[in-house]
Structure formats: C-alpha cells, structure tokens
Design a protein around this motif. Structure first.
Motif: not given
Length: 263
Positions: A245-249
C-alpha cells in the motif's frame, strides 16, 4: 488511490479495533491453545492461548509507528542536508556529500544489527532513529542537485539581494519547491522502514518480547509453518499489505506530481 485507501484502513484497524476487541493482546484463552482460525478467534491462537488477531494489531501499531517516525526523520534529513549542500556549495557541499558517501558505503543492516542490542533497553525511539539514519542519502543527493538549480531562480536571487537570511530562503523557497518530491519520498520510506524493522526483529536485533511487532510475530510463526501455518501467514500477509500500500501511494504520488516520470 487504492493504496491510500488500503493504508488508511490498515491504520484504522491497528489503532481503533483494539479499543473494542474483546481479545486484547495480553488476554489468554486457556481453552484454545494453537486453535486454527474460527469465528471466535479470526486468526487463530498461539501456543499460549493468545488471540493472533489481537497480536497482529498490536504488532501493526509498533511497526507503523516506527515506520512513520523513521520515514519523517529520513525525509527531513534528506531535505535539510541536501538543501544546505546545494545552496551553500563549496566546502559545505563537499563536507556534507562526503558524509553521504560514507553512509552509502556502510553496510546498513550489519551496523543496525550491531548497534540495536545496546539500544534495546532504551526504547524504540532510538531504534527508529537508526533506521532513519540509513534511508535518506539517495534522496539527499537528489535534493542537493535540485537545490543547485533552484538557487539560480529569480525569486531566490531577489531574496538573497534583499538580505534575507539563508536559512529563511531555504525554508521558505527552496524546500517548499521540492515538496512533491519529499512527500512521495516519505511514503516510500515508510514501506522501507517497516521492512527494515521487520527484518531486524525477525533475526533478533530489533523489537523483542515483551514488545510485539510484525517481525517478531513472523519469527515466532516461521518455526512451525508446516503444522500451524496461520501463526506465520497472517503477520506476513499483513506486512506485505502495508508495504504494498505504501509503495502504491509513493508511486502514484510521483506519477501525479511529476508527469514526465510516467512512461
């Protein structure tokens, strides 16, 4: 947007659900030892009767707090050191970049593993600072190169000619101009810091009992993966969900704030 929504949900689960969960982290169910996932215990139980769902939530809290703190500190270091090196140039630039190069060649995992045991009794704050110390160098170089071009802009020259102190120019004109880069970098650093904490805790150099993190839960469950797989799978999948999730953001922010980077 999917990554941001998932990250918000994970933060809410970690910090709000324990307030209403009947099986808080210290509570033990002495009628259910190593019970597989069920309606009573969604993630199953451990060998001591602890509810794994409550433990995962508690581990998420520690991992998210450490990751968020380390990401903010690392981004702040990159902005401060990079902007100072790029703006002042000369010996300041050479000295700061020498420090960056030194940190880049140091084996970060080995240094963290050696220093973490001596800081274990001093709380997680120093551990998070150590994680941040090895995460900012590449971004610091990018900030330095960007600052070298920004300092030649007309509004920066005008402020300098008017006698505005250098630190005010950096804080009011240089750093805000790089806010998109820094915001995207902070989200990427969040995932990197959480992975770093989990890896160190897994091998026994990070967060250790009685404290709980996703790394310690994965370590506890890996030894019995074939017989009680839920002890390993749920903490591991939670860690993957947070980092993904953090990488996608971070990737989404970079694409939105810097359209030229999009293929």
């Amino acid at each position: 947007m999917v990554g941001l929504f998932a990250l918000i949900v994970l933060f809410a689960l970690a910090f709000l659900v324990p307030l209403i969960d009947p099986w808080d982290q210290p509570t033990r169910d002495f009628t259910a030892f190593l019970e597989s996932p069920s309606a009573r215990h969604w993630y199953g139980t451990s060998q001591t009767g602890a509810d794994l769902f409550a433990q995962v939530l508690r581990g998420m809290q520690k991992s998210l707090v450490i990751g968020l703190f380390a990401a903010v500190v690392a981004t702040g270091l990159a902005a401060s050191v990079g902007a100072a090196a790029g703006y002042f140039g000369g010996w300041t630039d050479r000295l700061l970049m020498w420090g960056v190069d030194l940190l880049l060649v140091l084996p970060a995992f080995l240094v963290l593993a050696l220093l973490s045991p001596s800081l274990r009794d001093r709380g997680w704050l120093l551990f998070a600072l150590l994680l941040a110390l090895f995460q900012w160098m590449v971004t610091g170089r990018t900030v330095r190169n960007t600052t070298r071009s920004l300092r030649e802009r007309e509004y920066v020259r005008a402020a300098r000619y008017l006698g505005v102190p250098s630190y005010r120019i950096i804080l009011r004109h240089i750093v805000p101009a790089m806010a998109p880069l820094l915001i995207a970098d902070a989200t990427v650093n969040l995932g990197s810091a959480i992975v770093g904490e989990a890896a160190l805790s897994y091998v026994g150099f990070g967060i250790q009992p009685p404290e709980t993190s996703l790394g310690t839960l994965i370590a506890d469950g890996s030894s019995s993966f074939l017989t009680t797989p839920w002890l390993f799978l749920f903490p591991a999948l939670t860690l993957v969900a947070i980092v993904l999730s953090a990488t996608l953001v971070g990737d989404g922010l970079r694409d939105a704030l810097d359209p030229q980077s999009t293929p």
